[in-house]
Design an enzyme around this catalytic site. Structure first.
Site, PDB file in Angstrom:
ATOM      1  N   SER A 236      19.607  -3.950 -18.289  1.00 18.86           N
ATOM      2  CA  SER A 236      20.661  -4.082 -18.362  1.00 18.86           C
ATOM      3  C   SER A 236      21.203  -5.269 -19.045  1.00 18.86           C
ATOM      4  O   SER A 236      20.415  -6.070 -19.615  1.00 18.86           O
ATOM      5  CB  SER A 236      21.070  -4.890 -16.635  1.00 18.86           C
ATOM      6  OG  SER A 236      20.809  -6.132 -16.568  1.00 18.86           O
ATOM      7  N   LYS A 237      22.535  -5.335 -19.455  1.00 21.54           N
ATOM      8  CA  LYS A 237      23.035  -6.133 -20.298  1.00 21.54           C
ATOM      9  C   LYS A 237      22.768  -7.748 -20.049  1.00 21.54           C
ATOM     10  O   LYS A 237      22.646  -8.637 -20.398  1.00 21.54           O
ATOM     11  CB  LYS A 237      24.464  -5.935 -20.605  1.00 21.54           C
ATOM     12  CG  LYS A 237      25.377  -5.525 -19.440  1.00 21.54           C
ATOM     13  CD  LYS A 237      26.752  -4.951 -19.816  1.00 21.54           C
ATOM     14  CE  LYS A 237      27.306  -4.251 -18.674  1.00 21.54           C
ATOM     15  NZ  LYS A 237      28.160  -3.333 -19.330  1.00 21.54           N
ATOM     16  N   ARG A 238      22.794  -7.904 -18.657  1.00 21.06           N
ATOM     17  CA  ARG A 238      22.405  -9.187 -17.892  1.00 21.06           C
ATOM     18  C   ARG A 238      20.965  -9.617 -18.463  1.00 21.06           C
ATOM     19  O   ARG A 238      20.416 -10.621 -18.236  1.00 21.06           O
ATOM     20  CB  ARG A 238      22.436  -9.327 -16.592  1.00 21.06           C
ATOM     21  CG  ARG A 238      24.168  -9.063 -16.168  1.00 21.06           C
ATOM     22  CD  ARG A 238      24.261  -8.914 -14.775  1.00 21.06           C
ATOM     23  NE  ARG A 238      25.598  -8.192 -14.465  1.00 21.06           N
ATOM     24  CZ  ARG A 238      25.911  -8.144 -13.302  1.00 21.06           C
ATOM     25  NH1 ARG A 238      25.428  -8.528 -12.230  1.00 21.06           N
ATOM     26  NH2 ARG A 238      27.250  -7.511 -13.133  1.00 21.06           N
ATOM     27  N   HIS A 239      20.110  -8.594 -18.686  1.00 20.45           N
ATOM     28  CA  HIS A 239      18.687  -8.856 -18.881  1.00 20.45           C
ATOM     29  C   HIS A 239      18.611  -8.691 -20.568  1.00 20.45           C
ATOM     30  O   HIS A 239      17.307  -8.485 -21.263  1.00 20.45           O
ATOM     31  CB  HIS A 239      17.715  -8.089 -18.369  1.00 20.45           C
ATOM     32  CG  HIS A 239      17.804  -8.558 -16.795  1.00 20.45           C
ATOM     33  ND1 HIS A 239      18.773  -8.039 -15.932  1.00 20.45           N
ATOM     34  CD2 HIS A 239      17.026  -9.438 -16.083  1.00 20.45           C
ATOM     35  CE1 HIS A 239      18.573  -8.662 -14.970  1.00 20.45           C
ATOM     36  NE2 HIS A 239      17.520  -9.429 -14.771  1.00 20.45           N
ATOM     37  N   GLY A 240      19.576  -8.989 -21.462  1.00 24.81           N
ATOM     38  CA  GLY A 240      19.345  -8.779 -23.027  1.00 24.81           C
ATOM     39  C   GLY A 240      18.817  -7.646 -23.351  1.00 24.81           C
ATOM     40  O   GLY A 240      18.368  -7.376 -24.448  1.00 24.81           O
TER      41      GLY A 240
END
Length: 465
Positions: A236-240
């Site tokens: 996810s974008k939250r995990h780069g």
RNA sequence: GCCCCCAUCGUCUAGUGGCCUAGGAUACUGGCCUCUCACGCCAGAGACACGGGUUCGAAUCCCGUUGGGGGCGCCA
């Protein structure tokens, strides 16, 4: 008519997971001759950014996932949500709640500590509150035993109704929450099939309650598994997770991404490689796997290599050009570019590598690595190279076969095998030890450049040996 | 904690009760081709999570365990 949609929230770039969701929606609608709609879910004013809208749009375009309608923006549709919310309120299917965030937070924490599910307990349900500042609108969840729906991929999914509390559909500032906006949009845009990540499975009962309150038949749902990172953690974008545009910049073909993404969680017998046209023809949502798939960068790279060597040079050139910025392209014809592209194709896995490997074809003047030249052209080979260029005028550069035959004869006369001369010649012509076949290179470079390069190397060696 | 989803080589997958001594792709190893590197070709190693059922027969159906993922926001 079948209508699907891709509803990203512009809070980050489009990454592989989102792109795959878009792809599956696109393929499903196109397979059935339907419509594909793009809609931005930007009700979160804090996190939504215009730059992400732009980057998502250009990612989708680059991938070839063109939408038939939209893009719509939820932020511009607030009156529509207001209208339906008002309707639910008037019909007694929704009510205002004056509980503060702090209070709710505290209550939830308390429930959790007692080992209960954190949920809103309906504090304001019977208060009959009218709209007012600081008041959010909650939907009144009907008292049923269970909520169920038929998932296109997984069959019947049942939730105990007490899993769902009276959730908020309009924030105290009047803006709609995600749950409400999606439903209203899907209704008003006449979406027939909702294909989304399986992280939305547990949202579905909430949305079904809204459909029911509105008296509208819900669309069909297909929850596809998520894409996981190589380590099995959520992508996810939250995990780069990398943005699609980064893959573009690294020299991947859109064709590769489409093909790879389609094969991630979906299969069609033993077939590995698909063009977009084939995918549209063969895509069947029911064949999508149910278990989450890990993203494997190595396979993506292998697929890119496949498409680079499989696609026609004419199709690749436009994608390659942005990587050729450092070369004096104006010196060369389109045909020349196509030919050298063909020559490099089987040797690289990305367009970036391709551009790098092509340098000796495009640079007028090569810069040699002295140590390398010294190593591969020892003193005893210098006179041979000299003798070679002295007789260059005798060679026919228009044909690789005869070039090779002539050179082999020459080597023979010098008492050497082609093998023993190859690397010296290669380094002189390309400045490196790895390249396409020698005589192919010579044909493309032409007599003058071959002559000039060998001379330059010999000159360089004079000062060294 | 509660709820939901899932489970075939390292990874992506084929397989929908007998065709499976489990097929393909990728990665890995060896070989062939060869002017280098690739490409290509050939070969090898590598998986049905576990335990119970059902059945003449189970990777395939059922139950449980374990493991993984997701959700439980006035985020989407």
């Amino acid at each position: 008519m079948i209508i699907t949609r891709f509803p990203p929230s512009p809070t980050g770039h489009l990454h592989l997971g989102g792109a795959r969701t878009a792809l599956f929606n696109y393929l499903f609608s196109k397979h059935h001759g339907g419509k594909f709609i793009l809609r931005f879910e930007d009700t979160d004013k804090e996190r939504s950014k215009d730059e992400y809208v732009e980057s998502i749009i250009s990612s989708l375009k680059w991938l070839g996932l063109e939408w038939d309608e939209g893009p719509y923006f939820q932020s511009k549709r607030f009156e529509i949500y207001q209208y339906y919310a008002q309707k639910l309120y008037e019909e007694g299917k929704a009510y205002y709640c004056e509980c503060s965030k702090e209070l709710l937070e505290a209550r939830k924490k308390e429930l959790q500590e007692r080992g209960l599910k954190p949920r809103y307990e309906g504090t304001c349900r019977e208060k009959g509150l009218s709209p007012g500042s600081g008041r959010a609108l909650r939907i009144k969840v009907p008292e049923v035993a269970e909520i169920l729906f038929e998932d296109l991929l997984r069959g019947k999914i049942v939730f105990p109704a007490d899993e769902v509390d009276d959730f908020i559909i309009l924030r105290s500032d009047g803006s709609p929450t995600y749950q409400f906006a999606v439903v209203i949009d899907d209704i008003t845009m006449k979406i027939t099939h909702v294909i989304r990540g399986d992280d939305h499975i547990s949202n579905t009962p909430k949305q079904l309650i809204i459909y029911q309150a509105l008296g509208v038949d819900p669309p069909s749902f297909a929850h596809i598994p998520m894409v996981l990172g190589p380590d099995g953690s959520r992508l996810s974008k939250r995990h780069g997770a990398k943005s699609i545009l980064e893959y573009k910049e690294e020299g991947y073909l859109p064709q590769t991404l489409i093909n790879y993404l389609a094969r991630l969680g979906w299969g069609y017998g033993d077939q590995e490689y698909f063009t977009m046209e084939e995918l549209i023809e063969k895509f069947d949502i029911k064949r999508v796997n149910l278990s989450p798939a890990r993203f494997d960068p190595e396979k993506l790279l292998a697929f890119n290599g496949y498409w680079i060597r499989t696609l026609g040079s004419k199709d690749i050139l436009p994608h390659l050009k942005p990587f050729l910025g450092d070369y004096p392209l104006y010196l060369y014809s389109e045909d020349y570019l196509l030919e050298i592209l063909e020559s490099i194709k089987p040797r690289v896995k990305t367009l970036k590598e391709m551009a790098e490997m092509m340098d000796f074809y495009l640079l007028e003047d090569l810069n040699y690595d002295e140590a390398l030249v010294k190593k591969f052209i020892p003193p005893k080979k210098v006179p041979i190279l000299k003798s070679f260029i002295e007789n260059l005028h005798l060679y026919d550069f228009s044909d690789e076969k005869s070039l090779e035959a002539q050179f082999r004869e020459f080597a023979d006369r010098e008492g050497l095998k082609l093998k023993e001369l190859a690397q010296a010649l290669r380094v002189a012509l390309t400045g490196k030890t790895i390249s396409p076949p020698l005589f192919e290179i010579m044909r493309h470079l032409g007599k003058d450049r071959v002559n000039q390069r060998i001379n330059k190397v010999l000159k360089l060696l004079e000062g060294v040996h």
